[in-house]
Design a protein around this motif. Structure first.
Motif, PDB file in Angstrom:
ATOM      1  N   ILE A  39      40.923  49.743  43.305  1.00 26.17           N
ATOM      2  CA  ILE A  39      41.041  49.299  41.925  1.00 26.17           C
ATOM      3  C   ILE A  39      40.103  48.126  41.676  1.00 26.17           C
ATOM      4  CG2 ILE A  39      42.671  48.668  40.107  1.00 26.17           C
ATOM      5  CD1 ILE A  39      44.929  49.495  42.067  1.00 26.17           C
ATOM      6  N   SER A  40      39.393  48.174  40.576  1.00 34.81           N
ATOM      7  CA  SER A  40      38.438  47.122  40.226  1.00 34.81           C
ATOM      8  C   SER A  40      39.151  45.808  39.926  1.00 34.81           C
ATOM      9  CB  SER A  40      37.623  47.551  39.003  1.00 34.81           C
ATOM     10  OG  SER A  40      36.984  46.450  38.410  1.00 34.81           O
ATOM     11  N   ALA A  41      38.704  44.742  40.576  1.00 29.30           N
ATOM     12  CA  ALA A  41      39.270  43.416  40.319  1.00 29.30           C
ATOM     13  C   ALA A  41      39.035  42.992  38.878  1.00 29.30           C
ATOM     14  CB  ALA A  41      38.658  42.400  41.284  1.00 29.30           C
ATOM     15  N   GLU A  42      37.858  43.283  38.356  1.00 25.43           N
ATOM     16  CA  GLU A  42      37.558  42.913  36.968  1.00 25.43           C
ATOM     17  C   GLU A  42      38.487  43.637  36.007  1.00 25.43           C
ATOM     18  OE1 GLU A  42      35.723  40.657  35.745  1.00 25.43           O
ATOM     19  OE2 GLU A  42      34.589  40.004  37.490  1.00 25.43           O
ATOM     20  N   ALA A  43      38.768  44.908  36.283  1.00 19.67           N
ATOM     21  CA  ALA A  43      39.662  45.665  35.408  1.00 19.67           C
ATOM     22  C   ALA A  43      41.084  45.129  35.485  1.00 19.67           C
ATOM     23  CB  ALA A  43      39.632  47.141  35.788  1.00 19.67           C
ATOM     24  N   ILE A  44      41.499  44.703  36.666  1.00 18.07           N
ATOM     25  CA  ILE A  44      42.848  44.142  36.814  1.00 18.07           C
ATOM     26  C   ILE A  44      42.961  42.838  36.029  1.00 18.07           C
ATOM     27  CG2 ILE A  44      44.471  43.107  38.436  1.00 18.07           C
ATOM     28  CD1 ILE A  44      43.454  45.080  40.553  1.00 18.07           C
ATOM     29  N   ARG A  45      41.991  41.968  36.186  1.00 15.40           N
ATOM     30  CA  ARG A  45      42.095  40.667  35.515  1.00 15.40           C
ATOM     31  C   ARG A  45      41.967  40.799  33.995  1.00 15.40           C
ATOM     32  NH1 ARG A  45      36.476  37.383  36.500  1.00 15.40           N
ATOM     33  NH2 ARG A  45      37.935  35.633  36.411  1.00 15.40           N
ATOM     34  N   ARG A  46      41.310  41.882  33.526  1.00 17.45           N
ATOM     35  CA  ARG A  46      41.216  42.132  32.083  1.00 17.45           C
ATOM     36  C   ARG A  46      42.414  42.927  31.572  1.00 17.45           C
ATOM     37  NH1 ARG A  46      35.936  43.856  33.306  1.00 17.45           N
ATOM     38  NH2 ARG A  46      36.522  45.961  32.620  1.00 17.45           N
TER      39      ARG A  46
END
Length: 347
Positions: A42-49
């Protein structure tokens, strides 16, 4: 195999695979004996967004435990923040993807690309370890290419920043999934590592799993592509390791029954439209090697209604009964051995 307070012995794990290791497939693999299952990466950027599709990938049920959430990214800040959010889902541990060779990951400086930047790789690992109270592990490859294999040098640095286990795929990034995984390099890692090593790459049968333990000295093995359409491999590997023989021998009836179960779970978790669409990639592997399967597969991937898909599968099961009477159904274990990339039956 011990990570944090979790002691799982000689573990057999399901590897993280994008668009494969979702809740439905994890549940099935767990039922057949996978000791630990991983989410899709899972993309870290997608999680934080707070992207909903990415957050949904971190949902799991008690019957899947222990579950590991795997994240990827190329920024210390993003990875640390994503790890905190992932930890709130209460997985067994957080895993960092330093091994994905795909262009959409490595091409953006994440995944296996970080093998070219070991300082940054170690810094990201350290940031994630500091951010969460859960154990943190890493999954990676041997190096970027055969001329720059650096995993043995990186291992002690990851240990020093608090990484608690290391999964190694026995290929470089440039090799992608071609050729044969290099188990000898995995052995070199296990000989040097102070933390548990999980061996990954080219486990297509129970015999391969046992051979992986024997050849690498790893604490656990991780099965990826060999489990797609063949979740029975976990039961078979455990039987072979524990008793020296395999007693689970799925026939076409078993494979079709599990495909139907998988489809129903996919629809339950993703809805009729997406649950049905996303199952289409699985039918060819569940039915691999069966007679006249291409004709049936074409029907399955064109049928929009999941209920009709089940009817097609059930009709094909009846058709296979006729092939069985005619002696046209091959033993599935024999089929897998013929298509394995390595011969390990001498173990």
């Amino acid at each position: 195999m011990k990570v944090g307070s979790l002691d799982i012995g000689q573990a057999i794990m399901l590897a993280p695979m994008e668009e494969v290791t979702d809740r439905s497939f994890r549940k099935i693999c767990k039922r057949f004996g996978a000791d630990v299952v991983y989410t899709e990466f899972i993309s870290a950027e997608a999680i934080r967004r707070q992207v909903d599709t990415s957050l949904r990938k971190m949902r799991f049920d008690d019957d899947e435990a222990p579950v590991v959430v795997q994240i990827f990214g190329n920024s210390q800040e993003a990875m640390a923040e994503a790890a905190v959010i992932a930890a709130s889902c209460s997985p067994a541990w957080i895993d960092i993807n330093f091994g994905c060779p795909a262009k959409k990951v490595a091409g953006k400086g994440a995944g296996a690309a970080l093998l070219k930047e070991p300082d940054k790789m170690v810094a990201i690992a350290a940031a994630v370890v500091r951010a969460v109270n859960l154990p943190v592990t890493v999954k990676t490859r041997l190096g970027w290419d055969r001329d720059s294999i650096n995993i043995v040098d990186i291992v002690p640095r990851l240990e020093d920043v608090g990484v608690q286990a290391l999964a190694i795929h026995g290929r470089t990034r440039s090799e992608m999934y071609r050729g044969v995984a290099d188990w000898e390099w995995i052995r070199k890692v296990t000989e040097k590592a102070r933390i548990p090593v999980i061996a990954n790459g080219d486990i297509w049968s129970a015999a391969d799993a046992r051979a992986m333990f024997a050849e690498t000295g790893a604490d656990a093995v991780m099965i990826g592509r060999g489990a797609i359409g063949n979740p029975f491999i976990f039961a078979q590997a455990r039987e072979l390791l524990d008793t020296g023989r395999v007693v689970t021998h799925p026939d076409y009836r078993d494979r079709i029954a599990v495909a139907v179960e998988h489809l129903k779970l996919s629809v339950e978790f993703k809805g009729e439209k997406y649950g049905s669409l996303e199952m289409r990639r699985h039918y060819s592997t569940y039915l691999k090697g069966l007679p006249r399967v291409s004709r049936v597969r074409d029907k399955l991937v064109r049928e929009p209604d999941w209920r009709n898909v089940i009817e097609i599968l059930q009709a094909y099961e009846v058709e296979c009964e006729g092939y069985e009477r005619e002696g046209k159904i091959r033993d599935y274990a024999e089929f897998l051995n013929d298509h394995s990339k390595r011969l390990t039956l001498n173990y």
